[in-house]
Design an enzyme around this catalytic site. Structure first.
Site, PDB file in Angstrom:
ATOM      1  CG  PHE A 111      -7.991  -3.521   1.412  1.00 25.09           C
ATOM      2  CD1 PHE A 111      -6.920  -4.048   0.466  1.00 25.09           C
ATOM      3  CD2 PHE A 111      -7.713  -3.310   2.684  1.00 25.09           C
ATOM      4  CE1 PHE A 111      -5.691  -4.102   0.896  1.00 25.09           C
ATOM      5  CE2 PHE A 111      -6.365  -3.375   2.920  1.00 25.09           C
ATOM      6  CZ  PHE A 111      -5.203  -3.900   2.199  1.00 25.09           C
ATOM      7  CE  LYS A 112      -3.119  -1.378  -1.755  1.00 28.22           C
ATOM      8  NZ  LYS A 112      -3.598  -2.562  -2.332  1.00 28.22           N
TER       9      LYS A 112
END
Ligand SMILES: *Cc1c(COP(=O)(O)O)cnc(C)c1O
Length: 496
Positions: A111-112
């Protein structure tokens, strides 16, 4: 309305959004927070018709008020493009009584990417707006995931260079391979003979070196950080909660104004704080469910009002949540203290000296929006298997922590609100732990054999990010001692 940003630790520094993005951290060591949280300026009918980019613009324009429409749309268009393997960018998948918001379709399958694919563009735009002529040099120490996501985001972005330090031998083989095969003339990956803390301290020392700062400026460079405390990473994360709610509405799963819960597997508290900001913008969120692994410092905090990092650091199968100091929690502490920077500063000083602090009863009463719980290693593995057996859907270990906590919350409260679970990594990133959870027999297989097996049993194609490293060439082989980190950076910049 113009939104300005101020430090959580003092009253005297107020900056624009672009200045806050450029600086990362306030001069007093505090985090930048908006002086007020803006309201969402679109109806659910309008939001339901928007694609991800349009939603991103609708949310971000309220926070980044000194960006022109053209500037902001440019950043958004360059970020959420074919680097993502689906046009939806963040698809919602319904399984076992919840909606999984898949935040792992970007270039490093965690998700970064949601924020690190736009941060480089926000940063270079901010530099231009503030007449910064220097080239921006991003310095990052990584324990695995952030480094690769930052490299992918900054690779070949004009006006920037990026240096990533990782502990040689301290990251997983897949994580190392992802980093050392990174393309881009402006990227530099260095292994250090030391651990993550030493890499982190080394980077901090370089940032704090005034002499070096002067030399850098003379050579036309300045440092910046891609760390998760940058407001340029937090705000892009607000977007997908709005997008998820609008999708639920568009799909007829939720009525206008009906409240949803969100469950977030939490480490540094950035992702769940973004959900809290979304709620404060007016998005109908009821409970913010904070899921921890065995490093359950946040669970204890929500239960007792005491934050205490004095405990054993436990290595788990959800390593991106193995963290005892959740930096972004400071923004919540500041808010529940009634935007009292003096009180926040006092608590953060206690954290620095004693490793703990207690909040007041009044502050505790402000935490009603949150529910905290945790999942053990066994519970994490169990839920991966249970969901796979029931539905064929395979989730990663971090997402599994959230799924397990969701089950505990539902049992405990009987709450039937529609629930979105933030799915923070592709199972392909943590293949061995995921496959072992499904069946112990997989443990004898090799890493890439497991990848192919996961693809088969989960009926999903192997993500590009994994295919790429299967046969990729090693492009970075520099290894250095901790005390030589500064020398190595200067050499990369051609400064000696
Ligand atoms: C970083 C990370 C988290 C934790 O997110 P925070 O914003 O730090 O709370 C959870 N899962 C994965 C896969 C991550 O990479």
């Amino acid at each position: 309305m113009e939104i300005l940003y101020k430090s959580t630790r003092s009253e005297n520094e107020t900056v624009t959004a672009s200045q806050a993005i450029l600086k990362g951290l306030a001069s007093d060591g505090g985090l930048f927070v908006p002086t007020s949280i803006p309201k969402l300026n679109a109806s659910i009918e309008e939001l339901a018709k928007m694609d991800y980019k349009e939603t991103a613009y609708t949310v971000m324009k309220e926070f980044f008020t000194d960006f022109t429409e053209e500037e902001l749309r440019n950043c958004i268009n360059r970020a959420y493009d074919s680097k993502f393997d689906t046009e939806e960018i963040a698809p919602l998948v319904k399984a076992e009584g919840a909606y999984y918001l898949e935040l792992f379709h970007g270039s490093t399958i965690a998700f970064k990417d949601m924020a690190l694919s736009i941060l480089p563009h926000l940063l270079t735009t901010s530099a231009k707006k503030n007449n910064v002529k220097n080239e921006i040099v991003i310095l990052t120490a990584t324990s695995g995931d952030t480094g690769k996501a930052a490299l992918a985001g900054f690779a070949d972005v004009e006006g920037t260079r990026i240096v990533v330090f990782y502990p040689k031998g301290g990251v997983s083989p897949i994580q190392e391979k992802q980093m050392v095969t990174q393309k881009g003339d402006n990227t530099f990956v260095v292994g250090i003979n030391g651990n993550f803390d030493q890499a982190q301290s080394g980077v901090k020392a370089i940032f704090g070196d005034k002499e070096l700062e002067k030399e850098m400026a003379e050579a036309g460079f300045q440092f910046s950080s891609a760390n998760s405390i940058n407001i340029g990473r937090l705000v892009p994360q607000v977007v997908y909660y709005v997008y998820a709610y609008a999708k639920l509405y568009a799909n007829g799963e939720i009525a206008d104004g009906e409240k949803m819960n969100v469950v977030v597997p939490t480490g540094n508290f950035g992702n769940i704080l973004a959900a809290y900001y979304a709620k404060n913008m007016g998005l109908p969120i009821d409970k913010l469910i904070c899921a921890s692994n065995d490093n359950k410092v946040l669970y204890d905090f929500f239960a007792t009002g005491t934050y205490d990092k004095n405990r054993e650091f436990i290595l788990t199968t959800s390593p991106s949540m193995d963290i005892l100091i959740s930096s972004n929690l400071e923004r919540l502490i500041y808010k529940i203290a009634g935007a009292d920077s003096a009180k926040n500063k006092e608590l953060m000083a206690a954290l620095a000296t004693e490793g703990k602090y207690d909040i007041t009863d009044d502050m505790k009463a402000e935490l009603n929006d949150f529910y905290g719980n945790y999942a053990t290693e066994a519970e994490t593995a169990e839920v991966i298997k249970a969901i796979y057996d029931a539905t064929g859907y395979v989730i990663d270990t971090h997402t599994a922590v959230a799924a397990s906590v969701f089950n505990k919350y539902s049992k405990e409260t009987g709450d039937t609100n529609k629930t979105v679970i933030a799915s923070t990594a592709s199972p392909f990133k943590f293949t061995r732990s995921v496959m072992n959870a499904i069946d112990a027999k997989y443990d004898s297989m090799g890493d890439f054999e497991l990848v192919d097996e996961l693809s088969k049993i989960g009926n999903v194609t192997v993500p590009n990010a994994i295919e790429e490293i299967r046969n990729a060439n090693i492009l970075h082989d520099t290894v250095c001692e901790v005390e030589d980190m500064q020398k190595v950076v200067k050499k990369f910049l051609g400064m000696n």
